[in-house]
Design a protein around this motif. Structure first.
Motif, mmCIF file in Angstrom:
data_model
loop_
_atom_site.group_PDB
_atom_site.id
_atom_site.type_symbol
_atom_site.label_atom_id
_atom_site.label_comp_id
_atom_site.label_asym_id
_atom_site.label_seq_id
_atom_site.Cartn_x
_atom_site.Cartn_y
_atom_site.Cartn_z
ATOM 1 N N LEU A 1 17.179 21.677 -36.322
ATOM 2 C CA LEU A 1 17.204 21.169 -37.693
ATOM 3 C C LEU A 1 17.440 19.662 -37.651
ATOM 4 O O LEU A 1 18.398 19.196 -37.023
ATOM 5 C CB LEU A 1 18.311 21.840 -38.509
ATOM 6 N N PRO B 1 17.518 15.961 -39.983
ATOM 7 C CA PRO B 1 17.362 15.146 -41.190
ATOM 8 C C PRO B 1 16.486 13.936 -40.864
ATOM 9 O O PRO B 1 16.592 13.353 -39.782
ATOM 10 C CB PRO B 1 18.797 14.726 -41.521
ATOM 11 N N VAL C 1 25.246 16.704 -41.835
ATOM 12 C CA VAL C 1 24.769 17.598 -40.779
ATOM 13 C C VAL C 1 25.864 18.595 -40.405
ATOM 14 O O VAL C 1 25.591 19.765 -40.140
ATOM 15 C CB VAL C 1 24.319 16.789 -39.549
ATOM 16 N N TRP D 1 15.196 17.443 -44.934
ATOM 17 C CA TRP D 1 15.422 18.222 -43.719
ATOM 18 C C TRP D 1 14.115 18.841 -43.244
ATOM 19 O O TRP D 1 13.263 19.226 -44.049
ATOM 20 C CB TRP D 1 16.430 19.339 -43.981
ATOM 21 N N ASN E 1 15.112 9.522 -37.858
ATOM 22 C CA ASN E 1 16.465 10.084 -37.876
ATOM 23 C C ASN E 1 17.530 9.019 -37.646
ATOM 24 O O ASN E 1 18.638 9.100 -38.197
ATOM 25 C CB ASN E 1 16.549 11.185 -36.813
#
Length: 213
Positions: free
Chosen positions: A76, A78, A35, A97, A171
């Motif tokens: 954003l 992941p 990240v 992503w 996440n």
């Protein structure tokens, strides 16, 4: 994805982004398991601010994320991608992503000034552009079905509404590198500490450089 909100209307070509990431040692095949590196790439390519959020999307970070989205700025994230692009839990084996560009909030009261009701969907209210308004009240954490993120995975053509808690949970469990990738004979860039250190419980709050959000 996020570039269409932060960059000129023409956006940034994907090929250029990938080549920049390769040149800087962030990726080998287009993968991005850090990240922090994604934030550096966003700042350089889009000329934006990129705030690294750690500790997951719940707890004290929840209101920060929701207010960021309400302000009109992208997030954003992941996460593990299921077959339909929605969040799932595969220990990081399906790490991808997504960008979230909006939020759907379930509230107890009708919004005040600065919001207009959708002409086709009664009970759905939109903020009126260029109109002063109070930020909406945020549902309490744990309220079922109260918060959805308007999100899009990079390979998908369409935005979807994802339950906030499902995104948060996906996440938070990004811990392992996919065995199939490890055995495919290709090179990947994985940060020190692995997928857990690079992705787990992290996200990026993107905003224009002149923004105070």
């Amino acid at each position: 994805m996020a570039g269409t909100l932060l960059a000129p209307p023409s956006g940034i070509p994907l090929e250029r982004l990938v080549q920049m990431a390769v040149d800087r040692g962030y990726t080998a095949q287009g993968e991005m398991f850090s990240v922090a590196n994604m934030g550096k790439l966003a700042q350089e390519a889009l000329g934006c601010q990129a705030e690294l959020l750690c500790g997951g999307l719940g707890g004290p970070n929840r209101d920060r994320v929701l207010r960021h989205l309400v302000s009109g700025h992208p997030l954003l994230i992941p996460y593990d991608e299921d077959f339909n692009h929605e969040p799932c839990q595969r220990k990081g084996y399906k790490a991808h992503w997504a960008v979230s560009t909006g939020v759907l909030l379930g509230t107890q009261a009708v919004p005040g000034l600065g919001y207009s009701e959708d002409p086709e969907l009664p009970g759905l209210f939109h903020p009126v552009p260029s109109t002063a308004r109070q930020p909406p009240s945020l549902p309490e954490e744990g309220s079922p079905g109260a918060v959805y993120l308007l999100s899009k995975q990079g390979k998908s053509w369409h935005y979807q509404l994802w339950d906030y808690d499902q995104v948060r949970d996906s996440n938070l469990q990004l811990t392992d590198f996919s065995p199939s990738r490890a055995a495919d004979g290709r090179a990947y860039v994985v940060p020190a500490g692995g997928v857990r250190a690079g992705l787990c419980g992290q996200a990026l709050l993107l905003s224009p450089k002149d923004s105070s959000c």
